[in-house]
Design a protein around this motif. Structure first.
Motif, PDB file in Angstrom:
ATOM      1  N   THR A 132     -44.844  34.100 -24.841  1.00 24.39           N
ATOM      2  CA  THR A 132     -44.575  33.379 -23.516  1.00 24.39           C
ATOM      3  C   THR A 132     -43.880  32.123 -23.746  1.00 24.39           C
ATOM      4  O   THR A 132     -43.920  31.453 -24.848  1.00 24.39           O
ATOM      5  CB  THR A 132     -46.096  33.050 -22.788  1.00 24.39           C
ATOM      6  N   CYS A 152     -50.356  28.912 -22.506  1.00 25.57           N
ATOM      7  CA  CYS A 152     -51.474  29.678 -21.775  1.00 25.57           C
ATOM      8  C   CYS A 152     -52.701  28.837 -21.862  1.00 25.57           C
ATOM      9  O   CYS A 152     -53.368  28.365 -22.718  1.00 25.57           O
ATOM     10  CB  CYS A 152     -51.482  30.948 -22.518  1.00 25.57           C
ATOM     11  N   TYR A 211     -55.769  34.229 -21.632  1.00 23.79           N
ATOM     12  CA  TYR A 211     -54.653  35.443 -21.389  1.00 23.79           C
ATOM     13  C   TYR A 211     -55.562  36.766 -21.903  1.00 23.79           C
ATOM     14  O   TYR A 211     -56.705  36.869 -22.217  1.00 23.79           O
ATOM     15  CB  TYR A 211     -53.685  35.264 -22.340  1.00 23.79           C
ATOM     16  N   VAL A 233     -49.114  41.301 -20.643  1.00 26.23           N
ATOM     17  CA  VAL A 233     -49.924  40.032 -20.980  1.00 26.23           C
ATOM     18  C   VAL A 233     -50.022  39.448 -19.715  1.00 26.23           C
ATOM     19  O   VAL A 233     -49.074  39.050 -19.069  1.00 26.23           O
ATOM     20  CB  VAL A 233     -49.249  39.216 -21.955  1.00 26.23           C
ATOM     21  N   PHE A 244     -51.528  35.974 -17.979  1.00 29.10           N
ATOM     22  CA  PHE A 244     -52.108  34.714 -18.450  1.00 29.10           C
ATOM     23  C   PHE A 244     -52.125  33.614 -17.496  1.00 29.10           C
ATOM     24  O   PHE A 244     -51.257  33.684 -16.469  1.00 29.10           O
ATOM     25  CB  PHE A 244     -51.426  34.322 -19.596  1.00 29.10           C
ATOM     26  N   LYS A 258     -47.483  37.237 -15.679  1.00 32.01           N
ATOM     27  CA  LYS A 258     -47.741  38.317 -16.433  1.00 32.01           C
ATOM     28  C   LYS A 258     -46.237  38.403 -17.278  1.00 32.01           C
ATOM     29  O   LYS A 258     -45.027  38.193 -16.671  1.00 32.01           O
ATOM     30  CB  LYS A 258     -47.882  39.569 -15.608  1.00 32.01           C
TER      31      LYS A 258
END
Length: 261
Positions: free
Chosen positions: A94, A98, A101, A108, A110, A120
């Motif tokens: 990412t 986060c 998550y 994913v 988060f 996502k």
């Protein structure tokens, strides 16, 4: 602190190793965890042998999926990374920090740390998109095909995994600590502040839209379970903060509570 194992009926309690462990994942013959004493992500065999340090990173939430380890690069939050179970092939997933998550079916989901917006992306980090905005999201859980999010500890919203079907509902005088999706229900730990300084804390369950809310078990003495709750085979498992984090469980119909160790 130490890592133990036992049967679900509380029999055959066995000491595996004397390590202070956080965020345990059991995959095959290995236990993956963060060492709360010396730091870093480690693994050890389920017989207690072969402890190996995988990474110097200390993270509050490590998730192992097959041959991949997902983790944030700071203890409480941080950007999400993944690496092979031997510590190789480290890759940032990412671009944002986060707060919480979930990994599910190649994606994913988060909550971003500063603003709490839900995003996502694919597990390789591509396609990062905003899923929904408007609330500050904290903890996430899956309930069927819905993502359920605690917002500001007092409000909850749900959304389909593609971002459609957004639904929110308010819970006056109540703060939610943790959520867990199980068997079509959302299980939660809540703190009811309607009685002033006498906070009533209890486990309960509801549907993902807030309907059919049912109290399972009430604690007048429990401020909160110290850590995330887990629901397995009709039981809610939690650490009791007021008894040195001893493991307890309560049946989802509230008929029985017992200490595990």
């Amino acid at each position: 602190s130490a890592i133990y194992r036992m049967r679900k009926d509380r029999s055959e309690l066995q000491l595996i190793c004397n390590y202070s462990a956080v965020s345990l994942n059991v995959v095959g013959e290995w236990i993956y965890f963060v060492d709360g004493t010396v730091g870093g992500i480690h693994k050890v065999r389920i017989d207690g042998t072969g402890k190996t340090k995988i990474s110097n990173v200390t993270s509050y939430k490590v998730y192992v999926d097959g041959d991949w380890i997902y983790y944030t690069d700071q203890y409480w939050g941080g950007k999400l990374y993944r690496m092979k179970s031997d510590g190789s092939s480290v890759k940032q997933i990412t671009s944002k920090q986060c707060r919480d998550y979930i990994i599910n079916k190649g994606y994913v989901y988060f909550t971003e740390s500063s603003e709490g917006i839900v995003y996502k992306c694919k597990i390789d980090g591509t396609g990062e998109t905003m899923l929904c905005a408007g609330f500050v999201g904290n903890y996430l859980t899956l309930a069927g095909n819905k993502l359920v999010v605690v917002s500001n500890n007092e409000n909850i919203f749900s959304v389909n995994l593609n971002g459609s079907g957004y639904h929110s509902f308010q819970t006056n005088n109540t703060q939610y600590a943790f959520l867990n999706g199980y068997d079509g229900w959302v299980y939660y730990l809540e703190h009811d502040f309607r009685y002033g300084s006498d906070v009533i804390s209890s486990f309960g369950r509801m549907r993902f839209d807030g309907s059919q809310k049912t109290k399972i078990y009430e604690y007048n003495y429990l401020n909160h379970a110290d850590g995330f709750i887990n629901v397995v085979d009709g039981w809610i498992y939690f650490q009791n903060e007021h008894e040195n984090d001893n493991l307890y469980r309560v049946k989802i119909d509230g008929t029985k509570i017992e200490r595990m160790g």
